[in-house]
Scaffold this active site. Structure first.
Site, PDB file in Angstrom:
ATOM      1  N   HIS A  34      -6.917  -3.228  -1.373  1.00 14.66           N
ATOM      2  CA  HIS A  34      -7.986  -3.217  -0.752  1.00 14.66           C
ATOM      3  C   HIS A  34      -8.786  -1.884  -0.287  1.00 14.66           C
ATOM      4  CE1 HIS A  34      -5.087  -1.304   1.809  1.00 14.66           C
ATOM      5  NE2 HIS A  34      -4.101  -2.590   1.374  1.00 14.66           N
ATOM      6  N   HIS A  37      -6.347   1.304  -0.123  1.00 14.47           N
ATOM      7  CA  HIS A  37      -5.910   1.184  -2.142  1.00 14.47           C
ATOM      8  C   HIS A  37      -7.214   2.510  -2.872  1.00 14.47           C
ATOM      9  CE1 HIS A  37      -3.622  -1.798  -1.296  1.00 14.47           C
ATOM     10  NE2 HIS A  37      -2.495  -1.251  -1.759  1.00 14.47           N
TER      11      HIS A  37
END
Ligand code: PAF
Length: 303
Positions: A34, A37
């Site tokens: 997501h 990250h």
């Protein structure tokens, strides 16, 4: 973008990069990527010529009865996101590649820092994290490794293992990324039904309310804990596991706020366990509250 599945290939690629004088940055993840990250990948790109992302749901860090089997996975989606971020190499090994003899007999244990907070309910979790991260460091040989501050205890544990074992890695903690409504991004948010997701917002709101109290002059850790407990108790769908104030790096308990302190919590919403935190930097009357990006940063002079 290189897609690598074996330790030998990953080691060879990273050796080549370092031999060419390139700084290698590592972003360890368990996949189902997501924006949080992706922010780590961008941070890595700022200082490293070669960015390596690992995608590995590490069985060693899941306890009995936890969500290892249902942990969300989406390899093709993850690869597409890494490609978009200009990642140089993705390492997506099998469990057998990482642990060829099953459960390893050699593990890494960081004493003390792993005992409370999440370690109380997940007593083997941080040994699993410390072991897999040490293995990744040994194979990749990164100059820098990037971790989200949402997992504040994990970050403290990894920073300490790097210090104690003299590993030549710069551990970089990156801000929590939140949705516009304050929910901290997590792969586990995918488990939440819409009403649970709405209920989970009480967590960031409670942290923000406690941070606001500190900005207004509160320094007593028990008062902050009570503010969070009080607000969360109004939300029947959310069960608080812990809320604690600790020194931000050493994770020692704090009674009166001074310096960098961590107000951290874990809670379950239905069967989904969520964590969140705010780091409060208190220098006399000056306060900086870091809830991460996408949320308010409060600064102020207390009473
Ligand atoms: O934070 C995570 O996703 C994991 O704990 C990590 C650091 C990738 C180790 O498996």
């Amino acid at each position: 973008m290189l897609q690598i599945e074996t330790i030998a290939d990953l080691r060879a690629a990273c050796d080549r990069a370092r031999a060419n004088g390139q700084r290698v940055g590592l972003v360890p993840t368990m996949g189902f990527l997501h924006e949080g990250h992706r922010s780590l990948m961008r941070a890595a790109r700022e200082s490293c010529a070669v960015v390596v992302v690992s995608l590995f749901v590490n069985p060693l860090q899941f306890g009995a009865g936890e969500d290892l089997d249902r942990y969300p996975r989406d390899l093709s989606g993850d690869l597409a996101q890494c490609e978009q971020e200009g990642v140089d190499a993705v390492f997506a090994p099998s469990v057998a590649e990482m642990y060829p003899s099953g459960r390893p007999v050699t593990t890494v244990h960081v004493d003390g820092l792993t005992a409370g907070l999440c370690g109380a309910a997940r007593p083997t979790h941080f040994d699993g994290v410390a072991t897999v991260v040490t293995k990744l460091f040994a194979v990749v040989g990164p100059c820098s490794a990037f971790f989200g501050r949402k997992d504040a205890q994990q970050l403290a544990v990894i920073a300490r293992l790097v210090e104690d074992l003299n590993l030549p890695v710069d551990v970089v903690g990156c801000p929590i990324v939140r949705e516009a409504d304050g929910l901290a991004l997590s792969s586990r948010n995918a488990y939440l039904a819409p009403d649970q997701r709405r209920a989970a917002l009480v967590l960031s709101r409670a942290l923000e309310a406690a941070a606001q109290a500190v900005v207004l002059g509160e320094r007593d850790a028990r008062v902050l804990v009570d503010i969070v407990r009080g607000l969360v108790s109004n939300e029947p769908e959310v069960a608080l596991e812990y809320v604690e104030v600790r020194a931000a790096h050493e994770l020692t308990p704090v009674d009166l706020l001074d310096g960098d302190v961590l107000l951290a919590l874990a809670a379950t919403v239905g069967s989904t366990r969520l964590i969140d935190n705010v780091v409060l930097s208190v220098r006399g009357a000056e306060v900086h509250a870091d809830l991460g990006t996408g949320a308010s940063r409060r600064e102020g002079a207390g009473k």
